[in-house]
Design a protein around this motif. Sequence first.
Motif, PDB file in Angstrom:
ATOM      1  N   ILE A 165       0.841  -1.200   0.000  1.00 26.14           N
ATOM      2  CA  ILE A 165       0.000   0.000   0.000  1.00 26.14           C
ATOM      3  C   ILE A 165       0.877   1.251   0.000  1.00 26.14           C
ATOM      4  O   ILE A 165       0.644   2.204  -0.754  1.00 26.14           O
ATOM      5  N   ALA A 190       2.235   1.879  -3.373  1.00 27.20           N
ATOM      6  CA  ALA A 190       1.220   2.459  -4.251  1.00 27.20           C
ATOM      7  C   ALA A 190       1.034   3.950  -3.961  1.00 27.20           C
ATOM      8  O   ALA A 190       0.931   4.771  -4.875  1.00 27.20           O
ATOM      9  N   LEU A 223       1.787   6.991  -6.558  1.00 26.00           N
ATOM     10  CA  LEU A 223       0.711   7.907  -6.936  1.00 26.00           C
ATOM     11  C   LEU A 223       1.118   9.348  -6.663  1.00 26.00           C
ATOM     12  O   LEU A 223       1.013  10.221  -7.534  1.00 26.00           O
TER      13      LEU A 223
END
Lengths: 301, 451
Positions: free
Chosen positions: A279, A282, A286
Motif C-alpha cells: 500500500i 502504491a 501515486l
Amino acid sequence: MKLTLHRRQILWAYAFLSVSLVFFVVIRWYPAVLALNISVRDWNVFQGSGPWVGAANFQAIWEDLFKPRSAVRAAFLNTFKYVLLGVPLQLVLALGISLLLMQIRRLSGFFRAAYFIPYVTSFVAVAFVWNWLYAPQAGLINQTLTALGLPTQPFLRSPQQALPSIALVAVWRSLGFAIIIFLAGLQQIPEMYYEAAQIDGANRWQSFWRITLPLLNPVIVYLAVLQTIQFLRMFDLVQNMSTDNAGGPLKSTTTVVLEVYKEGFSSYNMGYAAALTIILFAVILLITLVQMRLLSRRVEY
Amino acid sequence: MFKSRKALLFTFLLAALMLVAACTAPAAPAPAAEEGAAAEAPAEEAAPAEGEVIEIEYWQYNFGARVDAMNELIKQFEAENPGIKVIHNSDIPYDNFRDKIAASVPAGVGPDVATLFYGWQTAWIDAGYIVPLPEDAFPPEMVASDFSPMVQASFFDGKLYTLPTAVRTLALFYNKDLMEAAGLDPESPPTTLQELEEQAVQCTVRNGDGYDVFGFVVNPAGQAHHWFREVLLRQFGQQPYSDDYRQVLWNASQGGYDAWNEFLKFETELETGRRDLITEPDDFLAGKVCFHIDGSFRLGTIAKNAPDLNFGVTELPEYNGIKSTFGSYWTHGITTKAAADPARMEASIKFLQFITTPEAGRLWVDMVGELPAQLEAASDPALLADPKLGAFVAGLPYAHSTFFVDESKDRQAIIDAYDGVVLNGADPAEELDFAVQTVQEMLDEFWAGRE
C-alpha cells in the motif's frame, strides 16, 4: 566472429552493467516481488511459508483503519503530516540558505561543509544527539529555556509536540543535501539574465520571482519528489527518538514504515506487514506521479 | 585479444552465477521446512548397540557466563552418564538464535535440547520445534510443588513443554543516600504499599515544574506494566487473566479499577514524579530516584555503570496481606529431532532432568547470578541473606509469569492507557476498558487461529 573495437566496448559495458544488475535484481527487485507474494499469504516467519489468503491482509488493514485509536490510521495520518510539515520547510530553508551562500565569498567552503555534515551522519547518531538536546529537565534546549526564564517543554514526551520535534530533526538532517542541489541549480542560471533584468529596472525581489524561481523549477521538482519520498518512508528517527515506546506517546509519531516494522518483526504478522508495504508503495507511486505532473512546467526563455 | 574475450565471457558468467546463487539460497529453507513437517523425520540411524555412546546436541545463544555454567553442568552430567555425550553449541549470537533454530530443527538437524525464552514457547510449539515433556519423567505435581509458581507458564494446553534451570524476579530498589537526606531510615525501606506512598512522598524534591529527586515513578514502558498485571491486580483481589488465558480480567471487578487507580496515583495525586520527565533506569543509576522497580538482571548493570551507588533491594511492597511479583525465565525444551529417535530422546530427558535440579540451580546462581528455579533455593539461608539477591530469592514462592500472546502489544496497551490519563487527562476507567478491549481482541484472534 570478428568484433569491431566499438562493438567490443559496448559488450564490455554490458558485461559490467550486468554485474551491478545482479545486485539490483537480488537486493531490490527479488525481495519486492517476495513481499508481494507474502502480502497475499498468512505467512509464518518460523516456517518460511504460509497458505494463500487472497486479499485478507489488505481487508484487515482496511478494517483496522476505521477502528477507534487505530495505529494504522495514525500511521498514515502522521506520515502525511511529516510530508506536509517537512517538505515545504526543507525547500524554503534550503533555498534561503543557498541564496545566502551564493552571496558570500569568504568562508563559503566552511559554511557549505558545515551545512552538509549532518547529511553524512548516521540517522541513529543524529537521533541520539537530538534526544539529549530535547531531554526533559536536563536537556540543552530546556536548560536554555530555563535560563531565559521560559517554561520548559516536554518535546518528545508530548503527544502534541513530538511529531513536529522529530520532523524538524529530519529537516535539519537532510538540509545539506537540498542546499547542494540548490547551489548547483543556482550556478546554472546565466548571470546575463540578471544583468538584463537590472538594466530593465527590475529590483532583486522581481529578479527572484521572475528569473531565479522559474529557472530553478526542475531542481525544485526534483527535490520535492525526492524529499516527499524520503518523508513518506520516515522510520529511523522515529524508531530511535521515541525510544521507550516507538511511535509514541499515544501513537502521535508513528509512521507507516514503523508499523510495518512492528507488525513484521515484533508481532510476526508478516502478511499484514507486507500488505502495508505494498500500500505504501502504491501511495508513493501515486503521489510522485501527481507531483511530477503538477510541478513540472516547462520554462523557456 | 583471445584473452580479453575470455575475460568478457567470464564476467558474464560471474554475473549469471551470482544471480543463480542468490536466487536459490533464500528460497531453500522453505521446502526443507515443509518436508520436515510432513515426513516427521524418519529415523535414519539404527538404534545404537550396547555400550555405544549417544551424542546429543544442546543449543543456547552466546552469553559468556551462561556458556561457562552450562559447560560445567555438561562436564558433571557426562561424568555421571558415560554413555551420553553432549555437544554444546553456543556460538550463535542472540539476534540470530531464532533464525538458526528455524532453519535447522524443521530440517531434522540442530539441537536435541535447546534453551528459549518462556515467552517464545507458544510460537515454538506452533512451529513444531519442541515436544511435550513425558509425564513420567517430569510429573506435573513435581513441577507444581518443587518449582516457583511462575514456571506454570511452561504448561500449554495442560501439557508441560519446557523447564528452566534459573529464573528472574522483580523487586524494589531503593537509594539509601536519598532516603537519608529525606529523613527516612535507609535500613527500613517500604514493606507495604501504604509505606511506599508515604516514603515516596517524603523523598520527593520538587523544583518548579520539575523534580530534583523523583520519589517513585511508575513507568509502564519499563517493568511497571508487569507490576500492574501480576502484582497490583492480584493484591486488589483481581486475577489478571482467566485460568485458560482466554479472558483479560483487568477490569472485571472494582478491584481491577482500584489497582489501576493505585498505579496512576503516584503521578496524578501523590506527584512523586512524572514519567515524561524521567529516563529509566539511568536516572536511578544517576542517584535521582528514591524507589525503583526492576529485575535481578539490573544488578549487573548497576555494578558495572554505577559501582558507587549506595542502594538496597527489598521485596515488592505487599497490600491486603498479599505478596506477589513478576518472574520471567529462560527455559529448556526437547526438540522434534530428539523425539524422532528413542535413544536420543531418552538421553535428552536425562540431560534435561540433570540441568533442572536444585544443584544445577545453585551452580547457576553462583556463576550467572540468576535465581534457581527450584523453591528449595528460597529457603536457603545463605541466598536469602545476600543483601542484593535476597529480595529476589524471597519472591520465588509467590512469583507469577504472564502468558503473553504478544508482549510488546500487551505492554503498549498499558502504556497508552497510562499516557491517555496523564498526558491527555482522559478518564482512567475508560482508558483501562479500552486497554482490556485491545488485549482481548489479540487473545481472541490468537485462540481463533488455533481452532
